[in-house]
Motif scaffolding. Sequence first.
Motif, mmCIF file in Angstrom:
data_model
loop_
_atom_site.group_PDB
_atom_site.id
_atom_site.type_symbol
_atom_site.label_atom_id
_atom_site.label_comp_id
_atom_site.label_asym_id
_atom_site.label_seq_id
_atom_site.Cartn_x
_atom_site.Cartn_y
_atom_site.Cartn_z
ATOM 1 N N ARG A 187 25.538 47.272 17.002
ATOM 2 C CA ARG A 187 24.691 47.135 18.198
ATOM 3 C C ARG A 187 25.490 46.512 19.341
ATOM 4 O O ARG A 187 25.362 46.925 20.499
ATOM 5 C CB ARG A 187 23.471 46.279 17.860
ATOM 6 N N ARG A 188 26.310 45.545 18.996
ATOM 7 C CA ARG A 188 27.103 44.900 20.037
ATOM 8 C C ARG A 188 28.123 45.870 20.633
ATOM 9 O O ARG A 188 28.339 45.888 21.840
ATOM 10 C CB ARG A 188 27.823 43.665 19.479
ATOM 11 N N ARG A 189 28.770 46.695 19.793
ATOM 12 C CA ARG A 189 29.728 47.679 20.305
ATOM 13 C C ARG A 189 29.035 48.664 21.239
ATOM 14 O O ARG A 189 29.584 49.025 22.276
ATOM 15 C CB ARG A 189 30.393 48.447 19.155
ATOM 16 N N LEU A 190 27.850 49.095 20.869
ATOM 17 C CA LEU A 190 27.103 50.032 21.719
ATOM 18 C C LEU A 190 26.740 49.385 23.049
ATOM 19 O O LEU A 190 26.875 50.005 24.106
ATOM 20 C CB LEU A 190 25.841 50.502 20.989
ATOM 21 N N TYR A 191 26.286 48.133 22.998
ATOM 22 C CA TYR A 191 25.934 47.434 24.238
ATOM 23 C C TYR A 191 27.152 47.287 25.128
ATOM 24 O O TYR A 191 27.089 47.555 26.340
ATOM 25 C CB TYR A 191 25.349 46.055 23.929
ATOM 26 N N GLU A 192 28.266 46.874 24.554
ATOM 27 C CA GLU A 192 29.474 46.671 25.352
ATOM 28 C C GLU A 192 29.955 47.985 25.956
ATOM 29 O O GLU A 192 30.438 48.014 27.094
ATOM 30 C CB GLU A 192 30.568 46.042 24.487
ATOM 31 N N TYR A 193 29.820 49.082 25.224
ATOM 32 C CA TYR A 193 30.247 50.370 25.770
ATOM 33 C C TYR A 193 29.367 50.776 26.947
ATOM 34 O O TYR A 193 29.878 51.144 28.013
ATOM 35 C CB TYR A 193 30.203 51.461 24.697
ATOM 36 N N VAL A 194 28.051 50.701 26.774
ATOM 37 C CA VAL A 194 27.141 51.076 27.857
ATOM 38 C C VAL A 194 27.367 50.186 29.069
ATOM 39 O O VAL A 194 27.448 50.663 30.214
ATOM 40 C CB VAL A 194 25.673 51.000 27.393
ATOM 41 N N ALA A 195 27.498 48.884 28.841
ATOM 42 C CA ALA A 195 27.691 47.943 29.957
ATOM 43 C C ALA A 195 28.969 48.233 30.715
ATOM 44 O O ALA A 195 29.035 48.084 31.943
ATOM 45 C CB ALA A 195 27.698 46.511 29.423
ATOM 46 N N ALA A 196 30.015 48.680 30.019
ATOM 47 C CA ALA A 196 31.314 48.892 30.651
ATOM 48 C C ALA A 196 31.357 50.151 31.505
ATOM 49 O O ALA A 196 32.238 50.281 32.360
ATOM 50 C CB ALA A 196 32.408 48.960 29.596
ATOM 51 N N GLN A 197 30.411 51.079 31.304
ATOM 52 C CA GLN A 197 30.492 52.354 32.023
ATOM 53 C C GLN A 197 29.981 52.266 33.460
ATOM 54 O O GLN A 197 30.413 53.018 34.324
ATOM 55 C CB GLN A 197 29.712 53.446 31.264
ATOM 56 N N GLY A 198 29.026 51.387 33.723
ATOM 57 C CA GLY A 198 28.481 51.278 35.079
ATOM 58 C C GLY A 198 27.680 52.496 35.501
ATOM 59 O O GLY A 198 27.554 52.781 36.692
ATOM 60 N N ARG A 199 27.143 53.239 34.538
ATOM 61 C CA ARG A 199 26.350 54.442 34.825
ATOM 62 C C ARG A 199 25.460 54.717 33.622
ATOM 63 O O ARG A 199 25.527 54.019 32.606
ATOM 64 C CB ARG A 199 27.269 55.647 35.057
ATOM 65 N N GLU A 200 24.627 55.755 33.722
ATOM 66 C CA GLU A 200 23.766 56.130 32.608
ATOM 67 C C GLU A 200 24.599 56.754 31.481
ATOM 68 O O GLU A 200 25.509 57.543 31.726
ATOM 69 C CB GLU A 200 22.707 57.125 33.070
ATOM 70 N N VAL A 201 24.264 56.389 30.252
ATOM 71 C CA VAL A 201 24.983 56.875 29.077
ATOM 72 C C VAL A 201 23.975 57.478 28.110
ATOM 73 O O VAL A 201 22.945 56.873 27.802
ATOM 74 C CB VAL A 201 25.744 55.719 28.386
ATOM 75 N N GLY A 202 24.271 58.691 27.621
ATOM 76 C CA GLY A 202 23.417 59.339 26.638
ATOM 77 C C GLY A 202 23.759 58.914 25.222
ATOM 78 O O GLY A 202 24.799 58.314 24.953
ATOM 79 N N ARG A 203 22.869 59.264 24.291
ATOM 80 C CA ARG A 203 23.069 58.872 22.899
ATOM 81 C C ARG A 203 24.306 59.500 22.282
ATOM 82 O O ARG A 203 25.043 58.844 21.542
ATOM 83 C CB ARG A 203 21.829 59.254 22.093
ATOM 84 N N ASN A 204 24.542 60.776 22.571
ATOM 85 C CA ASN A 204 25.706 61.452 21.993
ATOM 86 C C ASN A 204 27.008 60.789 22.439
ATOM 87 O O ASN A 204 27.920 60.555 21.640
ATOM 88 C CB ASN A 204 25.722 62.926 22.385
ATOM 89 N N GLU A 205 27.103 60.492 23.731
ATOM 90 C CA GLU A 205 28.307 59.860 24.252
ATOM 91 C C GLU A 205 28.532 58.497 23.623
ATOM 92 O O GLU A 205 29.651 58.153 23.214
ATOM 93 C CB GLU A 205 28.217 59.718 25.771
ATOM 94 N N ALA A 206 27.458 57.694 23.547
ATOM 95 C CA ALA A 206 27.591 56.351 22.982
ATOM 96 C C ALA A 206 27.984 56.411 21.513
ATOM 97 O O ALA A 206 28.807 55.620 21.046
ATOM 98 C CB ALA A 206 26.275 55.588 23.156
ATOM 99 N N ALA A 207 27.401 57.345 20.777
ATOM 100 C CA ALA A 207 27.719 57.477 19.360
ATOM 101 C C ALA A 207 29.179 57.861 19.165
ATOM 102 O O ALA A 207 29.896 57.291 18.331
ATOM 103 C CB ALA A 207 26.805 58.520 18.720
ATOM 104 N N GLU A 208 29.649 58.840 19.949
ATOM 105 C CA GLU A 208 31.032 59.289 19.822
ATOM 106 C C GLU A 208 32.012 58.189 20.210
ATOM 107 O O GLU A 208 33.043 57.996 19.555
ATOM 108 C CB GLU A 208 31.251 60.526 20.698
ATOM 109 N N ALA A 209 31.698 57.451 21.271
ATOM 110 C CA ALA A 209 32.611 56.418 21.757
ATOM 111 C C ALA A 209 32.743 55.262 20.769
ATOM 112 O O ALA A 209 33.797 54.618 20.705
ATOM 113 C CB ALA A 209 32.129 55.901 23.101
ATOM 114 N N THR A 210 31.687 54.969 20.030
ATOM 115 C CA THR A 210 31.708 53.827 19.107
ATOM 116 C C THR A 210 31.929 54.240 17.659
ATOM 117 O O THR A 210 31.985 53.375 16.775
ATOM 118 C CB THR A 210 30.402 53.030 19.214
ATOM 119 N N GLY A 211 32.015 55.554 17.406
ATOM 120 C CA GLY A 211 32.332 56.020 16.066
ATOM 121 C C GLY A 211 31.207 55.891 15.063
ATOM 122 O O GLY A 211 31.454 55.639 13.879
ATOM 123 N N VAL A 212 29.956 56.057 15.501
ATOM 124 C CA VAL A 212 28.813 55.995 14.585
ATOM 125 C C VAL A 212 27.996 57.277 14.712
ATOM 126 O O VAL A 212 28.155 58.040 15.669
ATOM 127 C CB VAL A 212 27.918 54.766 14.871
#
Length: 228
Positions: free
Chosen positions: A15-40
């Motif tokens: 959950r923390r990795r997902l939060y940090e990824y979304v926070a770092a983008q500065g834009r809207e993030v979809g579920r597929n992108e977040a999953a791929e970026a964090t490897g889950v």
Amino acid sequence: MNDIDAIAALQDPVRRRLYEYVAAQGREVGRNEAAEATGVARTLAAHHLDRLAEAGLLDTGSRRLTGRSGPGAGRPAKVYTRARAERAVSLPARDYRTAAELLAEAAEQAGLDAGLCAAARRRGEALRGSAPPCGGLEEAMETLAARGYEPHLEAAGGAEGAEGATAAVVRMRNCPFHAVAERFPPLVCGMNLALLEGLLGTDGPVRARMAARPGECCVVVEAVGEEL
């Protein structure tokens, strides 16, 4: 949900990795992108992203991620961005924000802007210590990240990270003084600029200047000449 419960939601490492990824983008993030970026897996990412939204740490919306509209464009997808609300925990309870606002109000009414900026510049210099002025934008980003500014490199023309583009400025997604700056923008933004001038130096290859943009810190850092 109170602040303690909201911050406790970040205890889970996924959950923390997902939060940090979304926070770092500065834009809207979809579920597929977040999953791929964090490897889950996407289903696991969706579960944790929704938990973060329930905790008030992420805001949600919906839009078509294909870039198309009209028939055949597909259904809108759920997207996430970092929530603007601040969360803080102090045990026992402390109220430094009210003290900061009262001090800012008194300084503004007394016309102490110049004195505050001078003090901020001295504090920045003290934080830098005996180190020379910042040597380039990469070093500046490391220094700013350590202070909580969340810096990102914005390429010429506003295309962040564009390959082959010349880096123009370092912008910052977070202002550590956001709550007080909203109430007293000229005073606090001037203080912030002076602090960063002292922290980064004014006679090196980078400089800080005012360049306000909604949702970001009012100060940017740029290279002087061709130095990056």
